[in-house]
Design an enzyme around this catalytic site. Structure first.
Site, PDB file in Angstrom:
ATOM      1  N   LYS A   1       0.838  -1.199   0.000  1.00  0.00           N
ATOM      2  CA  LYS A   1       0.000   0.000   0.000  1.00  0.00           C
ATOM      3  C   LYS A   1       0.872   1.247   0.000  1.00  0.00           C
ATOM      4  CE  LYS A   1      -4.313  -1.585   2.135  1.00  0.00           C
ATOM      5  NZ  LYS A   1      -5.265  -1.390   3.262  1.00  0.00           N
TER       6      LYS A   1
ATOM      7  N   ASP B   1      -2.904  -3.333   9.926  1.00  0.00           N
ATOM      8  CA  ASP B   1      -4.336  -3.647   9.966  1.00  0.00           C
ATOM      9  C   ASP B   1      -4.666  -4.643  11.074  1.00  0.00           C
ATOM     10  OD1 ASP B   1      -4.665  -1.960   7.826  1.00  0.00           O
ATOM     11  OD2 ASP B   1      -4.581  -3.542   6.321  1.00  0.00           O
TER      12      ASP B   1
ATOM     13  N   ARG C   1      -3.510   4.880  17.238  1.00  0.00           N
ATOM     14  CA  ARG C   1      -4.258   6.071  16.797  1.00  0.00           C
ATOM     15  C   ARG C   1      -4.772   6.866  17.995  1.00  0.00           C
ATOM     16  NH1 ARG C   1      -5.958   6.232  11.405  1.00  0.00           N
ATOM     17  NH2 ARG C   1      -5.763   4.297  10.217  1.00  0.00           N
TER      18      ARG C   1
ATOM     19  N   HIS D   1       8.302  -0.404  16.994  1.00  0.00           N
ATOM     20  CA  HIS D   1       9.157  -0.015  18.119  1.00  0.00           C
ATOM     21  C   HIS D   1       8.407   0.739  19.208  1.00  0.00           C
ATOM     22  CE1 HIS D   1       9.055   3.970  16.270  1.00  0.00           C
ATOM     23  NE2 HIS D   1       9.671   4.452  17.320  1.00  0.00           N
TER      24      HIS D   1
ATOM     25  N   HIS E   1       8.748   0.812  28.271  1.00  0.00           N
ATOM     26  CA  HIS E   1       7.864   0.751  27.104  1.00  0.00           C
ATOM     27  C   HIS E   1       8.499  -0.052  25.972  1.00  0.00           C
ATOM     28  CE1 HIS E   1      10.165   4.159  25.254  1.00  0.00           C
ATOM     29  NE2 HIS E   1       9.726   3.634  24.142  1.00  0.00           N
ATOM     30  N   GLU E   2       9.836  -0.164  25.963  1.00  0.00           N
ATOM     31  CA  GLU E   2      10.486  -1.017  24.958  1.00  0.00           C
ATOM     32  C   GLU E   2      10.163  -2.494  25.200  1.00  0.00           C
ATOM     33  OE1 GLU E   2      12.966   2.717  25.211  1.00  0.00           O
ATOM     34  OE2 GLU E   2      12.150   1.300  26.662  1.00  0.00           O
TER      35      GLU E   2
ATOM     36  N   ASP F   1      14.347   6.806  14.193  1.00  0.00           N
ATOM     37  CA  ASP F   1      13.310   7.187  15.156  1.00  0.00           C
ATOM     38  C   ASP F   1      13.400   8.685  15.446  1.00  0.00           C
ATOM     39  OD1 ASP F   1      11.341   7.188  17.113  1.00  0.00           O
ATOM     40  OD2 ASP F   1      12.711   6.555  18.693  1.00  0.00           O
TER      41      ASP F   1
ATOM     42  N   ARG G   1      29.914  11.400   6.239  1.00  0.00           N
ATOM     43  CA  ARG G   1      31.065  12.123   5.715  1.00  0.00           C
ATOM     44  C   ARG G   1      31.650  13.047   6.781  1.00  0.00           C
ATOM     45  NH1 ARG G   1      32.468  13.759   0.620  1.00  0.00           N
ATOM     46  NH2 ARG G   1      33.903  15.124   1.758  1.00  0.00           N
TER      47      ARG G   1
ATOM     48  N   HIS H   1       7.787  22.324  28.904  1.00  0.00           N
ATOM     49  CA  HIS H   1       7.030  23.565  29.097  1.00  0.00           C
ATOM     50  C   HIS H   1       6.328  23.542  30.457  1.00  0.00           C
ATOM     51  CE1 HIS H   1       4.047  26.734  28.396  1.00  0.00           C
ATOM     52  NE2 HIS H   1       4.767  27.103  27.341  1.00  0.00           N
TER      53      HIS H   1
END
Length: 755
Positions: free
Chosen positions: A59, A80, A88, A281, A320-321, A417, A462, A486
């Site tokens: 896709k 999917d 989301r 990840h 969380h990993e 990442d 480089r 913040h």
């Protein structure tokens, strides 16, 4: 060719009818081998079929950052699934959305972007590797080189110091001229000066018509500088010199590494694994991303510190990993994707090296400690045996170590990442981005690096890009200073933390696990079925919870609600004077049935949970009304950076003093860290670079060689204080200023207050 294709078509058609196959793409390699002649046409035809199948099932995603991205069918299958679609509903920047209206992007699009960039970088590195091998293969195929023996190769290496001009001079010589030149080696420079043009002609060296002094200078140059080389020259060497140039001689040494280069060549399997790791990840992130695994889980660990149970141990080890790896495993099993991965050539069965490889790219394996005293002694020895033990990865051998630097680079922090989140966050926040990740991908290549007395392979850039690489870390620092740290964002997340802690043990906010157990919000991360249901929506669930009552979900519960309404109607009639004895009896029966199915909070513990829920709702309502916790002030230590244990004592001391000043208020002291991602270490100091004249060797570049304008310090820590009741803000500010003065902390001028 036409006849071969016709025969092939007939045989394939016949086999398809026998096997009931309606689509050529259903043919496997084994079936093709049975029905197709084993000639050069077999594999191109099959590869074409495979490419058509991948194109059909893949896709194209249109992304605002990277444009159109074509993703492999395996990645599409992973996307999917409910486990991936969960992303989301998890905001990338957590509470920053309460400060920056554009920061509404989620982990979903970030993960897809990382998968795309991981594939782009892996393919770019592979292309450069293939070009390097192709050049060496061409050199190996030279007829003269095939005839070379080891001793002859050594002779050619010794000629490596010849300049192009020297080679031009030597290439003009004929074999018989060589013997004459060797005789000139014993001549002194002054003897050459005495030579006349006639004598030069007798030597028959040079071209007719050239001035005699030009020939003389040529002889002097060859005689003075190349005597050692001329001694070993022979007619065969001269013929080779007619063919080879100095840069070819440099490649002879690389030919010895040709087999090694082929073993380290990135395969299509490697590329697909890297893309899957990039996609998955962040599967383990909880509500509001880093808020959950940071501030919230840290508070859970503090609350349960000192308790010896499995829950505490699991919380201490959780990251969380780790959760991403567990969710990835859960996703494969629940959706039957291992068969899909096998279909595309990945090893997922008993061997399972590709699955291990993907997991190791998400989280680096834990260091393995020596098993005994002898092993501890050997650990410090710099020998080959100890080096083998230090390779912790199982998915790929050490010759492909550079692949672990693509998705999550633990050494330098330069990875795809970071490329995606810096570009994506900057766009959503409205902050200019000065780093161009496409340029990095274009210039990156795999090089050999001398490291710990052995050669290892790393992704290098480089040498001229060393200053530009600082831009990505400066950009990260800018995002953290202006958004992630913040003051308002931190106030919002402290309020979220307080609300989540209050309902963590509430029965109505527990999540059902795969074993049927009801888990707290803080424990749901240990069961992937429960964790799939835990997203940012927990905020709305708490906020809109109606007075601690659950909405009727089952048919039985809805019947009880209807009975209650009927009883209330009857009692209303009684209150209005339209009472009958039968009505009172009916109402009594209905209420009895309802009360049997409903339990009022009877114990002190249950009443406390209801009270905590109400407090949590009040906190979130304050967030919605922008009635936030107020920042008392922030300060930096004037002296050297404190250790973690010392900082904890300082924070506790400050909290105690603030409570004495304002007993009716509650305070939160947090530590804000601003750095380049590796505490106070220069990340570029661990990076490697190659030079244009030697693109296969990587080496570090000292910071002094990059620029004199670079920072000396790469991290700073700030103490920031919040009060939860703005009524005591003025007194708290004065108390904070007083404490800072006593403890040699530097505060901002705008934080100053008077009693």
């Amino acid at each position: 060719m036409f006849l071969v294709l016709s025969r092939l078509k007939t045989e394939v058609h016949s086999h398809c009818q026998e096997q009931n196959i309606t689509d050529l793409r259903q043919l496997t390699p084994d079936q093709l081998e049975k029905i197709v002649i084993k000639d050069s046409i077999h594999f191109p035809i099959y590869n074409t079929m495979e490419n058509q199948r991948e194109t059909k099932e893949s896709k194209v995603f249109n992304d605002p950052i990277h444009g159109h991205m074509a993703l492999h069918p395996v990645l599409v299958k992973i996307i999917d699934t409910p486990e991936f679609q969960r992303l989301r509903n998890i905001r990338q920047l957590g509470g920053i959305y309460n400060v920056y209206p554009g920061a509404s992007h989620n982990r979903f699009e970030h993960s897809i972007g990382v998968a795309h960039l991981a594939g782009e970088l892996a393919k770019a590195l592979k292309m450069k590797q293939e070009k390097q091998i192709e050049q060496l293969e061409e050199l190996k195929e030279l007829k003269e080189l095939k005839k070379l023996k080891p001793l002859e190769l050594e002779q050619l290496k010794k000629l490596q110091n010849l300049t192009p001009q020297d080679l031009m001079e030597l290439q003009e010589l004929m074999p018989e001229d060589l013997e004459k030149l060797k005789k000139l080696q014993n001549s002194k420079p002054e003897d050459l000066e005495k030579l006349k043009a006639e004598e030069l002609e007798d030597l028959e060296i040079g071209r007719v018509g050239e001035p005699w002094f030009y020939e003389l200078e040529k002889l002097k140059k060859l005689q003075n500088s190349k005597s050692e080389g001329l001694e070993k020259l022979n007619p065969e060497d001269l013929k080779m010199l007619q063919r080879f140039k100095p840069k070819d001689v440099e490649k002879f040494e690389k030919l010895e590494r040709l087999d090694e280069l082929k073993k380290s060549l990135i395969s299509d399997r490697d590329v697909l694994c890297v893309e899957i790791a990039g996609l998955c990840h962040d599967l383990g992130h909880g509500p509001y991303s880093h808020f959950y695994d940071g501030m919230f889980m840290d508070a859970i660990k503090r609350d349960k510190k000192g308790k010896a149970d499995k829950e505490v141990t699991d919380n201490e080890k959780w990251t969380h990993e780790k959760a991403s790896i567990e969710m990835f495993k859960h996703l494969l099993v629940q959706n039957g994707l291992k068969e899909v991965m096998k279909k595309y050539g990945l090893k997922v069965d008993e061997d399972g090296t590709d699955l291990e490889f993907i997991e190791e790219m998400i989280e680096k394996p834990q260091d393995k400690k020596p098993q005994n005293d002898a092993a501890q002694d050997n650990e410090h020895q710099n020998n080959d045996a100890s080096k083998e033990v230090l390779w912790l990865y199982k998915g790929r051998e050490e010759k492909k170590s550079f692949l672990y630097e693509i998705v999550s680079n633990k050494e330098t922090g330069i990875d795809v990442d970071k490329f995606d989140y810096v570009a994506r966050d900057c766009q959503q926040l409205g902050i200019p981005n000065s780093f161009d990740h496409q340029r990095f991908i274009m210039l990156a290549r795999v090089c050999d690096v001398e490291e710990d007395r052995k050669k290892t392979k790393h992704i290098c850039s480089r040498d001229k890009e060393s200053a530009n690489l600082y831009d990505i870390f400066q950009q990260r620092l800018s995002i953290h200073r202006r958004a992630c740290q913040h003051k308002i964002k931190m106030a919002v997340e402290i309020m979220l933390k307080d609300a989540f802690l209050l309902v963590d043990d509430h029965p109505d906010f527990k999540i059902k696990s795969s074993k049927g157990e009801m888990l707290n919000i803080s424990r749901a991360n240990g069961d992937m079925e429960a964790y799939t249901k835990l997203t940012d929506h927990v905020f709305e669930r708490i906020l809109h919870y109606q007075e601690g009552r659950k909405e009727p979900s089952s048919k039985e519960e809805r019947k009880k609600e209807q009975d209650l309404e009927q009883a209330m109607e009857i009692l209303q009639r009684v209150m209005e004077g339209r009472k009958k004895e039968s009505d009172l009896e009916q109402a009594r029966e209905i209420l009895q049935r309802v009360m049997e199915g409903r339990k009022e909070p009877s114990s002190e513990e249950e009443r406390k949970k209801e009270s905590d829920l109400e407090k949590a709702r009040e906190i979130l309502q304050r967030v919605m009304k922008r009635d936030l916790y107020r920042c008392v002030g922030q300060a930096k230590d004037k002296k050297k950076e404190k250790k973690k244990e010392t900082l904890e004592k300082i924070k506790k001391d400050l909290e105690d003093k603030l409570r004495k000043c304002s007993p009716d208020d509650k305070f939160e002291v947090i530590e804000v860290t601003l750095d380049y991602g590796m505490e106070n270490v220069d990340p570029i100091s661990k990076a490697y670079f190659y030079r244009k004249d030697n693109p296969d060797k990587g080496e570090p570049i000292p910071k002094s060689d990059v620029s004199k304008l670079l920072p000396v310090c790469f991290a700073e820590k700030i103490l920031r204080v919040y009060c939860k009741n703005s009524a005591s803000l003025r007194d708290a500010k004065f108390c904070f200023q007083s404490w800072c003065h006593e403890n040699d902390f530097l505060t901002e001028d705008r934080d100053r207050a008077t009693p």
